[in-house]
Design a protein around this motif. Structure first.
Motif, PDB file in Angstrom:
ATOM      1  N   PHE A  25       0.828  -1.199   0.000  1.00 59.85           N
ATOM      2  CA  PHE A  25       0.000   0.000   0.000  1.00 59.85           C
ATOM      3  C   PHE A  25       0.864   1.251   0.000  1.00 59.85           C
ATOM      4  O   PHE A  25       0.590   2.218  -0.722  1.00 59.85           O
ATOM      5  CB  PHE A  25      -0.942  -0.008   1.199  1.00 59.85           C
ATOM      6  N   SER A  26       1.940   1.246   0.781  1.00 59.54           N
ATOM      7  CA  SER A  26       2.807   2.430   0.815  1.00 59.54           C
ATOM      8  C   SER A  26       3.503   2.636  -0.528  1.00 59.54           C
ATOM      9  O   SER A  26       3.618   3.771  -0.999  1.00 59.54           O
ATOM     10  CB  SER A  26       3.822   2.316   1.945  1.00 59.54           C
ATOM     11  N   GLN A  27       3.941   1.556  -1.166  1.00 56.43           N
ATOM     12  CA  GLN A  27       4.599   1.689  -2.464  1.00 56.43           C
ATOM     13  C   GLN A  27       3.633   2.158  -3.546  1.00 56.43           C
ATOM     14  O   GLN A  27       3.966   3.031  -4.356  1.00 56.43           O
ATOM     15  CB  GLN A  27       5.255   0.367  -2.871  1.00 56.43           C
TER      16      GLN A  27
ATOM     17  N   PHE B 294      13.787  -0.227   4.441  1.00 52.05           N
ATOM     18  CA  PHE B 294      12.532   0.171   3.824  1.00 52.05           C
ATOM     19  C   PHE B 294      12.413   1.689   3.925  1.00 52.05           C
ATOM     20  O   PHE B 294      12.392   2.236   5.027  1.00 52.05           O
ATOM     21  CB  PHE B 294      11.357  -0.506   4.551  1.00 52.05           C
ATOM     22  N   HIS B 295      12.413   2.357   2.781  1.00 51.24           N
ATOM     23  CA  HIS B 295      12.302   3.807   2.751  1.00 51.24           C
ATOM     24  C   HIS B 295      11.260   4.212   1.724  1.00 51.24           C
ATOM     25  O   HIS B 295      11.040   3.509   0.739  1.00 51.24           O
ATOM     26  CB  HIS B 295      13.634   4.458   2.372  1.00 51.24           C
ATOM     27  N   LEU B 296      10.668   5.363   1.944  1.00 52.59           N
ATOM     28  CA  LEU B 296       9.767   5.952   0.970  1.00 52.59           C
ATOM     29  C   LEU B 296      10.573   6.920   0.114  1.00 52.59           C
ATOM     30  O   LEU B 296      11.280   7.776   0.647  1.00 52.59           O
ATOM     31  CB  LEU B 296       8.622   6.686   1.655  1.00 52.59           C
ATOM     32  N   ILE B 297      10.466   6.784  -1.194  1.00 54.00           N
ATOM     33  CA  ILE B 297      11.191   7.651  -2.113  1.00 54.00           C
ATOM     34  C   ILE B 297      10.172   8.582  -2.762  1.00 54.00           C
ATOM     35  O   ILE B 297       9.311   8.147  -3.525  1.00 54.00           O
ATOM     36  CB  ILE B 297      11.961   6.832  -3.156  1.00 54.00           C
ATOM     37  N   LEU B 298      10.280   9.863  -2.445  1.00 51.90           N
ATOM     38  CA  LEU B 298       9.322  10.847  -2.935  1.00 51.90           C
ATOM     39  C   LEU B 298       9.774  11.405  -4.274  1.00 51.90           C
ATOM     40  O   LEU B 298      10.913  11.836  -4.414  1.00 51.90           O
ATOM     41  CB  LEU B 298       9.154  11.988  -1.934  1.00 51.90           C
ATOM     42  N   GLY B 299       8.872  11.418  -5.231  1.00 50.03           N
ATOM     43  CA  GLY B 299       9.161  11.990  -6.537  1.00 50.03           C
ATOM     44  C   GLY B 299      10.199  11.228  -7.329  1.00 50.03           C
ATOM     45  O   GLY B 299      10.672  11.706  -8.351  1.00 50.03           O
TER      46      GLY B 299
ATOM     47  N   PHE C 104       1.447   9.150  -6.513  1.00 50.46           N
ATOM     48  CA  PHE C 104       1.678  10.582  -6.344  1.00 50.46           C
ATOM     49  C   PHE C 104       3.098  10.989  -6.738  1.00 50.46           C
ATOM     50  O   PHE C 104       3.538  12.085  -6.390  1.00 50.46           O
ATOM     51  CB  PHE C 104       1.428  10.992  -4.888  1.00 50.46           C
ATOM     52  N   GLU C 105       3.802  10.128  -7.463  1.00 52.62           N
ATOM     53  CA  GLU C 105       5.199  10.399  -7.778  1.00 52.62           C
ATOM     54  C   GLU C 105       5.371  11.692  -8.572  1.00 52.62           C
ATOM     55  O   GLU C 105       6.228  12.519  -8.268  1.00 52.62           O
ATOM     56  CB  GLU C 105       5.802   9.225  -8.551  1.00 52.62           C
ATOM     57  N   GLY C 106       4.568  11.901  -9.594  1.00 51.80           N
ATOM     58  CA  GLY C 106       4.657  13.126 -10.390  1.00 51.80           C
ATOM     59  C   GLY C 106       4.326  14.361  -9.571  1.00 51.80           C
ATOM     60  O   GLY C 106       4.993  15.396  -9.678  1.00 51.80           O
ATOM     61  N   SER C 107       3.308  14.253  -8.727  1.00 51.27           N
ATOM     62  CA  SER C 107       2.934  15.378  -7.873  1.00 51.27           C
ATOM     63  C   SER C 107       4.034  15.702  -6.874  1.00 51.27           C
ATOM     64  O   SER C 107       4.336  16.878  -6.641  1.00 51.27           O
ATOM     65  CB  SER C 107       1.647  15.063  -7.116  1.00 51.27           C
TER      66      SER C 107
END
Length: 194
Positions: free
Chosen positions: A57-59, A158-163, A65-68
């Motif tokens: 779900f997080s991925q 485990f990391h969240l990569i924004l954009g 929302f990667e483009g945003s």
């Protein structure tokens, strides 16, 4: 709304760690029977499933929302840079204070987004800390093997990569943004003084 979804992911990780703890609290040293084994298996499988759903779900959420996020990061950096340039050429104290408020709001926003992403990373790490801290070594051999696989999976970060460009965490926020801001600020102030 984004923060609510990210907090939901944190909750899913907390549920997974609770289920692992609950599944392994059955006293395995005394009277190991088929019923206890099945209850433990079901609890661990349920916890693994919740953990898998939380990571997926997080991925998916971050990918959608990667483009945003990319546009938001780029706009924030452009706004920050232009505001810093405007600080050098301020004419009055009111303009200077207004620019400082703009910079403060941008940094509050960056802190909040990185803090939320760090919270998700911490909850994921807590799942594996829970697996490590339960008495998995007292369980029968089949359950020990299952927990060893879980512990091995916990070695990957485990990391969240924004954009697609920025690893969201408190460490990366502190290293990249704050350090660059202070260097730029002092550089501009020094240039202005000359």
């Amino acid at each position: 709304m984004l923060i609510a979804y990210l907090k939901h992911i944190c909750g899913m990780f907390s549920i997974a760690s609770f289920r692992i703890k609950k599944a392994m609290t059955i006293d395995m040293q005394q009277d190991v029977n088929e019923e206890k084994m099945i209850i433990t298996y079901k609890g661990i499988i349920c916890a693994i499933d919740i953990h898998r759903k939380a990571t997926e779900f997080s991925q998916v959420f971050i990918k959608s929302f990667e483009g945003s996020f990319f546009c938001l990061i780029a706009a924030s950096m452009v706004c920050l840079t232009s505001t810093l340039v405007q600080i050098i050429t301020y004419n009055s104290t009111e303009q200077f204070v207004l620019r400082l408020i703009h910079i403060s709001v941008l940094y509050m926003y960056m802190f909040l987004s990185n803090y939320t992403a760090q919270d998700i990373t911490d909850h994921n790490e807590y799942v594996f800390a829970t697996i490590y801290n339960v008495e998995w070594y007292m369980a029968p051999l089949h359950i020990q093997k299952m927990t060893l696989f879980l512990l091995q999976k916990g070695t990957k970060a485990f990391h969240l990569i924004l954009g697609g460009i920025f690893v969201a965490s408190m460490e990366s926020a502190a290293m990249s943004s704050l350090a660059r801001f202070s260097v730029r600020f002092f550089y501009f102030m020094q240039k202005r003084a000359k």
